[in-house]
Structure formats: structure tokens, C-alpha cells
Design an enzyme around this catalytic site. Sequence first.
Site, mmCIF file in Angstrom:
data_model
loop_
_atom_site.group_PDB
_atom_site.id
_atom_site.type_symbol
_atom_site.label_atom_id
_atom_site.label_comp_id
_atom_site.label_asym_id
_atom_site.label_seq_id
_atom_site.Cartn_x
_atom_site.Cartn_y
_atom_site.Cartn_z
ATOM 1 N N SER A 119 0.824 -1.208 0.000
ATOM 2 C CA SER A 119 0.000 0.000 0.000
ATOM 3 C C SER A 119 0.855 1.254 0.000
ATOM 4 C CB SER A 119 -0.865 0.042 1.266
ATOM 5 O OG SER A 119 -1.627 -1.111 1.376
ATOM 6 N N HIS A 140 -2.381 -3.725 -6.602
ATOM 7 C CA HIS A 140 -2.916 -3.345 -5.289
ATOM 8 C C HIS A 140 -4.396 -3.700 -5.230
ATOM 9 C CE1 HIS A 140 -3.889 -0.026 -2.184
ATOM 10 N NE2 HIS A 140 -3.261 -1.000 -1.559
ATOM 11 N N GLU A 152 -5.724 -1.771 -8.360
ATOM 12 C CA GLU A 152 -4.942 -0.612 -8.804
ATOM 13 C C GLU A 152 -3.616 -1.138 -9.347
ATOM 14 O OE1 GLU A 152 -4.573 1.868 -5.272
ATOM 15 O OE2 GLU A 152 -5.116 3.650 -6.364
ATOM 16 N N ASN A 191 -5.931 5.752 -2.051
ATOM 17 C CA ASN A 191 -5.580 6.235 -0.710
ATOM 18 C C ASN A 191 -5.223 7.708 -0.705
ATOM 19 O OD1 ASN A 191 -6.134 4.005 0.854
ATOM 20 N ND2 ASN A 191 -4.126 3.088 0.515
#
Length: 283
Positions: A119, A140, A152, A191
Site C-alpha cells: 500500500s 494493489h 490498482e 488512498n
Amino acid sequence: MNINKVAVIGGGTMGSGIAEVCAKSGIDTIVIEADAAAAETAQARIDKSMDNAVSRERMSADDRVAAGSLLRFETELSTLDDRDLVIEAIVENEQIKLDLFRKLDEITPAHAILASNTSSIPIINIATATSRPGQVLGLHFFNPATVQKLCEIVVSIATDDDVLATAQSFAEKRLGKETILSQDRAGFIVNRLLVPYLLQAIALFDTGQASREDIDNGMRFGCAHPMGPLTLCDLIGLDTIQSVAEVLYAEFKEPTYAPPPLLKRMVSGGRLGRKTGMGFYEY
Ligand code: NAI
């Protein structure tokens, strides 16, 4: 290149979900765990999840048997000498990941693509631990990987175009995921957008301007979010949010990414959300 043989390293929260998705998609999948006990735990976690899918009629019993037969649980990286793609999902620690990628580079075939589910660790750092930086990228997945549609894809400055194309086609066509493409910057896309929003909700709550319920209901009923930001913080875990915020802040040095004081106090006090029974709400 066709990807027919996959390995997932780490069978924890994310790795077990990713491995389950691969096996359900008809792909020969090896899960590598740190030791025999962890491998057993990973297998039990995946078995339980697939049995639930059968009992909820989201999967046929025949498909369950077929998926089970495609999964193998191992503890030795030497079993990966025939893999086309490795997806790493071990602990979020850069040094441990770099050591692993050095070993993967030695063991896997020269054509293999090496992916990380990280991440927050720069993909280029992982890529340069190998002799094939062009074949390293981020895949991801989102939690739970069996449910969330998104993958992702993160390319570093070294990732080859054909490697990206192969990985994208694999995620979309073989695993049935929706993909989005991000350059290798902290937070990637999701994020980088989500975390400042959550930090703002915490900071707003801390001013006393509104109650936790009203902050959450504002976003549920005003913006059709499935849950409000403070409920989402509790679900993700406040420690996780703090560490992602710290990574974003370290990268961009913008106040919008700085963890607000209340978040830091709650993490210090062990109020991490659902997993500790207390966060913005009590569980
Ligand atoms: P986790 O702690 O649930 O699982 C990690 C697993 O890796 C454990 O089962 C552990 O035994 C195993 N492991 C550790 N070192 C190993 C090694 N050298 N070889 C083989 N297995 C090893 O962690 P989680 O949450 O699944 O996270 C894994 C990765 O996924 C991290 O990079 C994290 O940042 C990322 N991620 C996590 C998400 C989440 O919601 N938990 C979402 C998206 C990405």
C-alpha cells in the site's frame, strides 16, 4: 505472455483473498507462507471463505472442488521455479519485502512478472532489489479481495509497457477485476483521495462542531456513501490510517496528509476501531 501459473506470497488478510480469487478463476496457484502453521491457517481461511460462498449459493459445489484442487500451500520459495506471476502480500516492511524480492528474482523463471500488493512502499525500491526492474509492478487489491472489484495497477519509472499490458489483461480478463493505472507515488490513486477525506472527518469531529453520527450520516445521506467516514476509519483500523497518512505526509509534505492529534491520541490509547472493540464507536 499468458499467465497460467501464479504464486501468492503471504496468506494473511490480503494474500488469502487474492489466492482465492486466482483459484476461482481457474488458475494454478501456490500460496507461500512463513511456516507450516501459518500455511495451515491460510488454507483454513480460504477453505472457510469458499465454503461460505457455496452455502450462500455464490459458488457451485463443483466449482468449489475445482478451485480447491488448483491451490497448493507451501513454505519453500524453491517451489516457484515454474511460475509466470508472483504476487507478494507479506507484512508491510520494506526491508523484509526487499529481501523476499531478491530471493524471488533468483528462483523464479526469467520471464516471470513480480508484483507487490504493497500500500505504501515505492515500487521502484522493490524493482531495484531485482535484476529485472522492468518486470516489477504493483497490483494493489482491496480488502476483501474476493468482494472488492478494484485492482490498482502501479507502474514504476522502470516498468516495461508489455509487462503492464500483460498484468492489466490478467487482472481484467482472468480475474474479472476493474483496473485503474497509477504512477508510483505514495497513496497511488485511492488512498491519496480517501485518506485526506478521513483525516478531515477526524479533525472536524475533534473541533466538536458535529457528532460522530451526524458526520457519518451527512456523507451517507448527502453523498450516498455506503458508510460514513468515522465508521470507515473504525473498519480500516486507526493505526493503519495513521501509518498511511505518515507515508503520504513524508512524500508530499502537505498539511492535508498530516495525522490529526486526535487520531494519534486514539492510536496511542489502543482505540484502533473494530479490531480492538473501540474506536469512534464501541463494538
Ligand atoms: P497480514 O498480516 O494479514 O498477512 C501477512 C501474511 O504474510 C501473514 O500471514 C504472514 O505469516 C505472512 N508472511 C510474513 N512474512 C512472510 C514471508 N517472508 N514469507 C511468506 N509469508 C510471510 O497482512 P495483510 O493485511 O494481508 O497485508 C499484506 C500486504 O497487503 C501489505 O503489504 C499491506 O500493505 C497490503 N494491503 C493490505 C490491505 C488491508 O486492508 N489489509 C489492503 C491493500 C493492501
